[in-house]
Scaffold this motif. Structure first.
Motif, mmCIF file in Angstrom:
data_model
loop_
_atom_site.group_PDB
_atom_site.id
_atom_site.type_symbol
_atom_site.label_atom_id
_atom_site.label_comp_id
_atom_site.label_asym_id
_atom_site.label_seq_id
_atom_site.Cartn_x
_atom_site.Cartn_y
_atom_site.Cartn_z
ATOM 1 N N GLY A 199 32.274 34.205 40.568
ATOM 2 C CA GLY A 199 31.852 35.555 40.916
ATOM 3 C C GLY A 199 32.629 36.593 40.120
ATOM 4 N N PRO A 200 32.216 37.864 40.201
ATOM 5 C CA PRO A 200 32.840 38.936 39.422
ATOM 6 C C PRO A 200 34.344 39.076 39.647
ATOM 7 N N ALA A 216 45.885 34.249 45.123
ATOM 8 C CA ALA A 216 46.280 32.979 45.739
ATOM 9 C C ALA A 216 47.443 32.322 45.023
ATOM 10 N N CYS A 217 47.548 32.506 43.697
ATOM 11 C CA CYS A 217 48.536 31.804 42.878
ATOM 12 C C CYS A 217 49.358 32.794 42.053
ATOM 13 N N PRO A 218 50.631 32.498 41.789
ATOM 14 C CA PRO A 218 51.508 33.436 41.071
ATOM 15 C C PRO A 218 51.351 33.385 39.544
ATOM 16 N N TYR A 219 50.184 33.789 39.058
ATOM 17 C CA TYR A 219 49.989 33.967 37.624
ATOM 18 C C TYR A 219 48.794 34.885 37.406
ATOM 19 N N GLU A 220 48.672 35.416 36.201
ATOM 20 C CA GLU A 220 47.594 36.342 35.879
ATOM 21 C C GLU A 220 46.376 35.555 35.412
ATOM 22 N N ALA A 221 45.485 35.233 36.337
ATOM 23 C CA ALA A 221 44.324 34.430 36.004
ATOM 24 C C ALA A 221 43.395 35.131 35.022
ATOM 25 N N ALA A 222 43.376 36.467 35.031
ATOM 26 C CA ALA A 222 42.519 37.207 34.106
ATOM 27 C C ALA A 222 42.921 36.966 32.658
ATOM 28 N N GLU A 223 44.179 36.585 32.428
ATOM 29 C CA GLU A 223 44.667 36.342 31.074
ATOM 30 C C GLU A 223 44.489 34.891 30.638
ATOM 31 N N GLN A 224 44.051 34.031 31.546
ATOM 32 C CA GLN A 224 43.862 32.620 31.229
ATOM 33 C C GLN A 224 42.617 32.446 30.364
ATOM 34 N N ALA A 225 42.752 31.749 29.270
ATOM 35 C CA ALA A 225 41.629 31.546 28.364
ATOM 36 C C ALA A 225 40.629 30.565 28.957
ATOM 37 N N PRO A 226 39.320 30.820 28.825
ATOM 38 C CA PRO A 226 38.325 29.834 29.254
ATOM 39 C C PRO A 226 38.537 28.520 28.502
ATOM 40 N N SER A 253 41.632 25.451 36.501
ATOM 41 C CA SER A 253 40.977 25.490 35.195
ATOM 42 C C SER A 253 39.994 26.655 35.151
ATOM 43 N N ARG A 254 40.005 27.375 34.038
ATOM 44 C CA ARG A 254 39.025 28.442 33.867
ATOM 45 C C ARG A 254 37.857 27.882 33.064
ATOM 46 N N LEU A 255 36.716 27.777 33.710
ATOM 47 C CA LEU A 255 35.545 27.200 33.079
ATOM 48 C C LEU A 255 34.719 28.252 32.350
ATOM 49 N N ALA A 256 34.758 29.480 32.842
ATOM 50 C CA ALA A 256 34.038 30.596 32.236
ATOM 51 C C ALA A 256 34.719 31.878 32.692
ATOM 52 N N GLU A 257 34.254 33.014 32.212
ATOM 53 C CA GLU A 257 34.876 34.285 32.579
ATOM 54 C C GLU A 257 34.891 34.497 34.087
ATOM 55 N N ASP A 258 33.819 34.051 34.746
ATOM 56 C CA ASP A 258 33.704 34.291 36.187
ATOM 57 C C ASP A 258 33.708 33.014 37.010
ATOM 58 N N PHE A 303 37.075 39.569 48.560
ATOM 59 C CA PHE A 303 36.670 39.576 47.153
ATOM 60 C C PHE A 303 35.183 39.235 47.010
ATOM 61 N N ASP A 304 34.590 39.699 45.908
ATOM 62 C CA ASP A 304 33.199 39.397 45.599
ATOM 63 C C ASP A 304 33.143 38.044 44.878
ATOM 64 N N VAL A 305 33.224 36.989 45.650
ATOM 65 C CA VAL A 305 33.250 35.629 45.088
ATOM 66 C C VAL A 305 32.536 34.673 46.026
#
Length: 451
Positions: free
Chosen positions: A152-153, A162-172, A194-199, A224-226
């Protein structure tokens, strides 16, 4: 005669099973005892049963290995002793993975683990299973683990909460070792995200923690919108130096994948170059109905053997990797478990994740406990739960994981001690006897990941 051997051997006899590679038997007090020269337990008595089922986790393994000779009720006519014991222990209610029948056909010895009937070891034996993984490729059934998809967005925002890291900075296409913390900064569970895609993110959670993990994530998701969904999957780990070539031969092009990268090669499939043995390897999630055929394809390669939970534990311990419920739990903070490296420095002082305030305060204050690698100065394995004392007999900590390292060629342990302890004067209490321990650099056996 030591109780651990006698009672477990009697249990095996009561179940109508023989420990593999047996070299003899005898009767003591009316009980059939098996012996082999492969391993000497702490009392110096050969003990295939106690060694072949090492401590897998602090709670599940103790339940699975607890002797059931006491209170054993004779089976009814026409019911085998093994079936009767299974019913009395509640084993008939255990869940089964998609590969259960394949394990049975391979001669696996089963035991309860995290609510599943899981293979502990195979006729090859834990020692050879361990060595096979280090030398070729071992196949592990890890289907008891849970896959949670967050999409989701605001998926990245939820993961960062939920976790102590910047998930927005994680590469797909990448995975991240992390954990969820409670408000006191205690570890709820350690995870691979694992980041599978942007959202879209995939969280792989430990089986024993799955229920509380999913509840925690869904509780946080309400703001959150998820969407949060559990993805049913068969899940395998292929580990060892031959893993890449085996995967290529099985039709999965993984040659360009590096450690902690992920891919979705087919609909409903998930592949990561990761694992928990210290070896190069892969974890493969796929639809349950497709699992057995894919496992059979991998096993058709002469380099591949099924590996049970026993060898998985000795492999991860040699690699210095912690086990949830044993080396950490909700009373242990990241730095006390030796895992502060997984929290970015920018988030150690403040952040929006659950537990941020408590972790910052703990890091600024006096650090009370720390993780340490240890080796007994004698050839005696020291198991989890053993007290650690100083030269004056005062308790300074506890062994959290311990056992024999086949590759290391000797016993090893992870412990947690007070930070001001004299590391040159540490003793483990083994049945009232102080075993001298020496600090050891982690990992005990070097990692061989493909970077």
């Amino acid at each position: 005669m030591p109780g651990c051997w006698r009672e477990r051997a009697a249990k095996a006899a009561a179940e109508g099973e023989n420990a593999h590679n047996l070299s003899g038997r005898r009767t003591v007090n009316g009980k059939t005892l098996w012996k082999t020269g492969r391993h000497a337990c702490a009392e110096g008595v050969s003990a295939p049963i106690c060694w072949q089922a090492p401590q897998l986790c602090q709670t599940a393994a103790r339940e699975s290995l607890r002797p059931r000779t006491e209170g054993y009720v004779a089976p009814a006519s026409g019911v085998s002793p093994r079936a009767s014991l299974a019913r009395q222990s509640g084993r008939e209610t255990l869940k089964k993975t998609p590969f259960h029948s394949q394990h049975a056909e391979a001669g696996a010895k089963f035991g309860p683990f995290a609510g599943y009937d899981m293979p502990l070891f195979y006729p090859l034996g834990i020692m050879k299973e361990h060595q096979h993984t280090r030398e070729k490729a071992g196949l592990f059934d890890i289907s008891h683990m849970v896959h949670v998809e967050v999409r989701g967005p605001q998926a990245a925002a939820l993961v960062s909460r939920a976790c102590p890291y910047e998930a927005a900075e994680q590469a797909p296409g990448t995975g991240k070792y992390t954990f969820m913390l409670n408000e006191n900064a205690g570890i709820i569970d350690d995870l691979i995200v694992s980041r599978l895609a942007e959202d879209r993110f995939l969280i792989v959670a430990n089986a024993a923690c799955a229920e509380k993990d999913v509840a925690h994530i869904r509780n946080l998701a309400s703001g959150f919108d998820v969407a949060v969904d559990i993805i049913p999957r068969a899940f395998l780990a292929l580990q060892g130096p031959a893993a890449e070539s085996v995967m290529q031969s099985a039709g999965l092009d993984v040659a360009d994948m590096a450690f902690m990268t992920v891919a979705e090669p087919n609909s409903g499939w998930f592949v990561s170059r990761s694992g928990y043995t210290g070896e190069d390897g892969f974890e493969i999630g796929l639809p349950p109905g497709e699992g057995p055929d894919f496992a059979a394809k991998l096993l058709a390669d002469g380099n591949v053997e099924w590996i049970g939970l026993g060898a998985r534990d000795s492999l991860r311990l040699e690699a210095g990797l912690p086990l949830y419920g044993q080396d950490m739990d909700e009373t242990v903070l990241p730095h006390e478990a030796g895992l502060i490296w997984a929290v970015p420095k920018s988030l150690r002082e403040s952040g929006d994740y659950v537990g941020a305030e408590a972790l910052s305060a703990a890091l600024k204050g006096e650090k009370k406990r720390k993780r340490i690698g240890l080796k007994p100065k004698e050839k005696m394995p020291v198991r989890g739960g053993a007290k650690l004392t100083d030269g004056d007999g005062r308790q300074i900590g506890t062994i959290t994981s311990g056992g024999f390292g086949p590759t290391l060629g000797g016993p090893m342990a992870l412990g947690r001690i007070v930070t001001n302890a004299d590391e040159n004067k540490i003793f483990a209490d083994v049945r009232g006897r102080g075993i001298a321990m020496e600090p050891a650099k982690l990992p005990f056996v070097p990692h061989r990941y493909k970077r």
